[in-house]
Design a protein around this motif. Structure first.
Motif, short mmCIF file in Angstrom:
data_model
loop_
_atom_site.label_atom_id
_atom_site.label_comp_id
_atom_site.label_asym_id
_atom_site.label_seq_id
_atom_site.Cartn_x
_atom_site.Cartn_y
_atom_site.Cartn_z
N ALA A 95 8.03 -55.55 -101.86
CA ALA A 95 7.80 -56.59 -102.88
C ALA A 95 7.45 -57.93 -102.24
N VAL A 96 7.76 -58.08 -100.94
CA VAL A 96 7.36 -59.32 -100.26
C VAL A 96 5.83 -59.48 -100.31
N CYS A 97 5.11 -58.37 -100.31
CA CYS A 97 3.65 -58.43 -100.41
C CYS A 97 3.23 -59.19 -101.68
N ASP A 98 4.02 -59.03 -102.73
CA ASP A 98 3.71 -59.71 -103.99
C ASP A 98 4.26 -61.14 -104.01
N HIS A 99 5.50 -61.31 -103.57
CA HIS A 99 6.14 -62.63 -103.66
C HIS A 99 5.60 -63.61 -102.63
N TYR A 100 5.44 -63.16 -101.41
CA TYR A 100 5.06 -64.06 -100.31
C TYR A 100 3.86 -63.50 -99.57
N PRO A 101 2.69 -63.44 -100.22
CA PRO A 101 1.53 -62.79 -99.58
C PRO A 101 1.11 -63.46 -98.27
N GLU A 102 1.37 -64.75 -98.13
CA GLU A 102 0.96 -65.45 -96.90
C GLU A 102 1.71 -64.90 -95.68
N ILE A 103 2.93 -64.42 -95.89
CA ILE A 103 3.69 -63.84 -94.77
C ILE A 103 3.01 -62.55 -94.31
N ILE A 104 2.56 -61.75 -95.26
CA ILE A 104 1.90 -60.49 -94.91
C ILE A 104 0.56 -60.78 -94.21
N GLU A 105 -0.14 -61.80 -94.69
CA GLU A 105 -1.41 -62.16 -94.03
C GLU A 105 -1.17 -62.50 -92.56
N ARG A 106 -0.10 -63.25 -92.30
CA ARG A 106 0.17 -63.62 -90.91
C ARG A 106 0.54 -62.39 -90.08
N CYS A 107 1.30 -61.49 -90.66
CA CYS A 107 1.65 -60.25 -89.95
C CYS A 107 0.36 -59.50 -89.56
N CYS A 108 -0.58 -59.46 -90.49
CA CYS A 108 -1.83 -58.74 -90.20
C CYS A 108 -2.64 -59.46 -89.13
N GLU A 109 -2.69 -60.78 -89.20
CA GLU A 109 -3.40 -61.55 -88.17
C GLU A 109 -2.84 -61.26 -86.79
N LEU A 110 -1.51 -61.06 -86.74
CA LEU A 110 -0.85 -60.83 -85.45
C LEU A 110 -0.87 -59.36 -85.04
N ASP A 111 -1.54 -58.53 -85.85
CA ASP A 111 -1.66 -57.10 -85.54
C ASP A 111 -0.31 -56.40 -85.54
#
Lengths: 309, 309
Positions: A95-111
């Protein structure tokens, strides 16, 4: 449902005479960091088995302590990990993907890898039917795919709230590795009711910031010493056969200003050694599955046969 | 075995932002990097707790940190806590005076009523008085009748304003515990900030039915109470952690903009002879550093809201 006295997910296998694990580059230790990125609900539905909060709701101090990780701690933790080239394997309440999408974006940027830690840390698997547990797995798979394009390969049950057949369901749903078992310091095949190749990976509670800092009240500098000592032993043993070291983290604890320096020092210590494979959970499980799963399964069968004589 | 209903798979707040409407999602690292209006980078916010723990305080629905540890009548627990109001605080006064630090006095109104001489000493130093409920036996949580809680909030603010002559704009709930309406009651009583949520290192806007409050980042993890009393750590570990927090926040402030180091002090804990010199050493180091100044909670609130963020 009858009550089981043993999860029956593995056979006895002594820590001697095992097949030799060879990591990529002949590394001694496969090192991985597992940040738990979580969402605790302020007003979750009640569970028949476990009360969620400690005080009457809203439990402001306990809810807000955890919310700190998403608002403040995550980016600090991620900055330190990036400094040492250590990728995270995220134990994610999806659910963090929905609540805090910017956190997931950073995770993806960092591979970083994303794997499932359930929907919310306030929704347990307790009392669920198998179909209901499958629904949680399916939701996790779809949410992680939508948010990151990644496949769902790993699993840590939300708040470690297992059902008796959860490991069977994980294998049937195509999950590659589980962190729910704490029986070993090396990856192991998991016994499931249908043929499958589920790997258990070591997720080391001895190095997990929640039990260390919150349950056992160990100071940050002593936590750092635990991590160093833990690593030193596994590094030494890794000369004979590959070992795994995992540091499970929670940004709401490790991302606090009085603890950040210990993470920095811990990662500096580990990464200053040669022969350390900086890996993700998915990479360790895949390497083991491809190169050692059958060896270990065969060796365990031979132990069983020996024992049965 | 109890079954899980379909409501357990209903996620009404699963969307961007928080699962309630009290405040917005915000990441610390995204806050525009600006120093405090006086040009300083790190503000030291010292909050001193003036607490009265009644010997007959209820143990339900939860025992607050510092509550009676032993069966009634625990003269030991009562008098140990009251020691802070008689002895420990005068050691604290000396240390804070030495560095010209004016603190926020988070007072149970009962302390101001019982100990007018102590209140005089606080007012003589021009410290800020903030309301911290009536006493530690009357907690704010959602099992308290709303009309009763409204009386408690009004009594705390009213008594402290009458006895101190100050505006009294700050609120700290005993044990960081709020009911669902505590912030609304604070706003209705003319409060301007609350300091109970521990989810951030900087202030943020907090909605109530009577207008907006500022939520101020009063620390709990860094409090003498948590580290020295609840976690039973030696004072050397307190010193290590406070120094680490100071270093991390001052370093972050170089590029990230103004930060706050909140030290939450209980005279019955830090005012012991074996501990007070540690505080002296810490404050001596901090106040000699460049870019560091102290401020009260209300001063910081005004500085923060003047930024218009």
């Amino acid at each position: 449902m009858t009550r089981a006295a043993d999860p029956q997910s593995y056979d006895y296998a002594p820590y001697q005479g095992r097949p030799k694990i060879v990591w990529p580059g002949n590394a001694r230790v496969a090192f991985w960091v597992a940040p738990n990125i979580e969402y605790y609900e302020l007003a979750p539905p009640p569970s028949p088995t476990r009360s969620v909060w400690y005080r009457p709701e809203p439990d402001v101090i306990n809810y807000s302590m955890r919310d700190y990780g998403n608002r403040v701690g995550f980016h600090r933790m991620a900055d330190v990990m990036a400094k040492y080239g250590v990728r995270g394997s995220v134990s994610l309440n999806v659910a963090v993907c929905d609540h805090y999408p910017e956190i997931i974006e950073r995770c993806c940027e960092l591979d970083w890898e994303l794997f499932s830690h359930g929907i919310y840390n306030t929704r347990y698997l307790y009392n669920m039917t198998e179909e209901q547990q499958r629904e949680i797995i399916r939701d996790s798979r779809e949410t992680i795919l939508r948010a990151s394009g990644q496949s769902l390969d790993g699993w840590l049950s939300p708040a470690i709230s297992n059902g008796l057949t959860t490991q069977d369901l994980l294998a049937e749903e195509g999950i590659k590795y589980t962190l729910d078992l704490f029986h070993d310091d090396q990856p192991m095949p998991v016994k499931t009711r249908n043929p499958g190749r589920l790997v258990s990976l070591p997720y080391m509670m001895e190095c997990n910031d929640v039990p260390v800092l919150n349950f056992r009240n160990i100071s940050p500098r002593n936590y750092l010493q635990i991590i160093r000592d833990h690593f030193d032993q596994l590094y030494e043993e890794g000369e004979e056969s590959g070992t795994v070291m995992c540091i499970p983290l929670h940004p709401y604890l490790i991302g606090q200003p009085h603890r950040l320096a210990l993470l920095d020092a811990a990662l500096e210590y580990v990464t200053s050694h040669s022969g350390v494979w900086l890996a993700t959970g998915r990479e360790i499980a895949a390497h083991y599955e491809a190169n050692h799963y059958d060896q270990f399964a065969g060796w365990i069968n031979s132990i069983n046969a020996e024992t049965a004589k | 075995m109890s079954e899980i209903g379909s409501d357990y798979f209903h996620y009404p707040h699963r969307r961007k932002g928080l699962d309630h409407d009290r405040f917005d999602r915000r990441y610390l690292r995204d806050i525009p990097a600006r120093n405090w209006p006086d040009g300083e980078r790190l503000k030291l916010w010292i909050t001193v707790h003036f607490e009265h723990f009644p010997m007959d305080m209820p143990a339900k629905p939860f025992v607050p940190p510092g509550g009676m540890d032993r069966p009634y009548p625990s003269v030991w627990d009562f008098s140990t806590r009251d020691y802070g109001n008689r002895v420990g605080i005068f050691r604290l006064f000396k240390v804070l005076d030495r560095y010209g630090i004016r603190a926020t006095a988070a007072m149970n109104s009962e302390v101001a009523e019982r100990y007018p001489l102590l209140l005089q000493e606080i007012l003589r130093r021009n410290w800020e008085i903030a309301a911290a409920g009536v006493d530690m036996g009357q907690l704010h949580h959602s099992q308290v009748e709303q009309a009763r809680e409204a009386e408690l909030v009004a009594q705390s603010f009213g008594t402290l304003r009458r006895l101190s002559g100050q505006a009294v704009t700050g609120w700290h709930s005993p044990a960081h515990s709020q009911s669902a309406i505590t912030p609304d009651l604070v706003a209705e009583n003319g409060g301007k900030y609350i300091a109970d949520w521990i989810n951030d290192d900087l202030p943020f806007a907090f909605r109530t039915r009577a207008g907006e409050l500022t939520q101020m980042p009063l620390s709990w993890d860094l409090s003498d109470h948590k580290i020295l009393h609840s976690q039973s750590m030696p004072v050397t570990d307190y010193e290590w952690q406070i120094n680490a927090a100071f270093d991390a926040l001052l370093s972050e402030a170089q590029e990230g903009g103004g930060r706050i180091l909140s030290l939450s002090l209980s005279p019955w804990v830090i005012g012991q002879p074996s501990r007070i010199r540690t505080l002296d050493r810490l404050l001596g180091r901090f106040m000699a550093a460049s870019g560091v100044a102290s401020a009260t909670g209300e001063e910081l609130r005004q500085d923060w809201t003047s930024r218009g963020e």
